[in-house]
Design an enzyme around this catalytic site. Structure first.
Site, PDB file in Angstrom:
ATOM      1  N   HIS A  88     -26.812  -8.668   7.357  1.00 19.51           N
ATOM      2  CA  HIS A  88     -25.704  -9.616   7.447  1.00 19.51           C
ATOM      3  C   HIS A  88     -25.382 -10.061   8.883  1.00 19.51           C
ATOM      4  O   HIS A  88     -24.445 -10.831   9.099  1.00 19.51           O
ATOM      5  CB  HIS A  88     -24.455  -8.981   6.793  1.00 19.51           C
ATOM      6  N   LYS A  90     -25.446 -12.028  12.433  1.00 22.51           N
ATOM      7  CA  LYS A  90     -25.608 -13.436  12.811  1.00 22.51           C
ATOM      8  C   LYS A  90     -25.641 -13.476  14.333  1.00 22.51           C
ATOM      9  O   LYS A  90     -24.644 -13.797  14.972  1.00 22.51           O
ATOM     10  CB  LYS A  90     -24.433 -14.283  12.327  1.00 22.51           C
ATOM     11  N   ASP A  95     -33.717 -14.741  26.218  1.00 25.25           N
ATOM     12  CA  ASP A  95     -34.308 -14.131  27.416  1.00 25.25           C
ATOM     13  C   ASP A  95     -33.794 -12.715  27.686  1.00 25.25           C
ATOM     14  O   ASP A  95     -33.697 -12.299  28.845  1.00 25.25           O
ATOM     15  CB  ASP A  95     -34.065 -15.021  28.650  1.00 25.25           C
TER      16      ASP A  95
END
Lengths: 149, 149
Positions: A88, A90, A95
């Site tokens: 779940h 996000k 870099d």
């Protein structure tokens, strides 16, 4: 945001700009990824030689509009969970240095219509645990570890 | 986490401890809230005199297991959206000072089974925009502003 675009377009353009600043690596760890614009940006980075890796949730990636199949066909390595719970997260890491995290799945609905938040953080104190979590998940979802049912 | 509890229980206990440290105020802005333990903690804070305010998503709050009805019956003010998009945030602010945000909805499924992240941040630079967003949403979802269809 001082830009003249509608809120969703403005957020999208800021997110795109941030992603396209990647020079070396991009880790993406997303429950849902269906935004065509963000999908194209990720493919562009891959073609530029940025090392892109994607972790996602198995249930969402098969749905209509998901970008995951396109990313895979473009040669970008994607791993997904096979557990009972949802993957779940996000977040993305540019870099190894800039953490992009929040409530936002990379979908047009979320960008255009939802109330969402995205934090952009460069403090290593916050970035490091997310990098570690990505590497943990990356190994855990290694296809060699998958069980056959 | 050095504690001997299973991961989900450990995360829950840390979140509970953080919430129960509230002395003055607690803003909660959650897409989904169904964890009975977290619901009881929020009710306890309300009874202790902490000013609790809740913003949530209209679609999820009517579902079985949602804590929102219980919070309302306990006298806690709750506001919800009536827009087409989702109110998809997952954050809380303790005493106007500590931001708790991430991918985690306050549900037992999420706490026990999902891969999730929760950031706990005290830097005003990060806390302030979330406080501002809460107040914006709180006013926007004021029932006096609701349109009757």
């Amino acid at each position: 945001c001082p830009c003249p675009l509608p809120r969703g377009d403005c957020s999208l353009s800021r997110l795109l700009r941030l992603l396209l600043s990647a020079r070396r690596s991009l880790e993406i760890c997303l429950f849902a990824f269906s935004s065509p614009q963000l999908g194209r940006a990720v493919q562009l980075l891959h073609r530029r030689g940025v090392r892109v890796r994607v972790v996602t949730d198995a249930r969402y990636m098969g749905l209509h509009g998901s970008q995951i199949g396109l990313l895979r066909r473009a040669g970008i390595p994607v791993r997904h969970e096979q557990e009972t719970g949802y993957m779940h997260h996000k977040f993305a890491i540019v870099d190894g240095r800039v953490l992009i995290t929040g409530s936002l799945n990379w979908t047009t609905q979320a960008i255009q219509s939802n109330r969402e938040n995205v934090l952009v953080v460069e403090d290593a104190e916050y970035v490091k645990p997310f990098l570690d979590e990505f590497e943990r998940i990356w190994e855990e979802y290694n296809p060699r570890q998958l069980q056959i049912f």
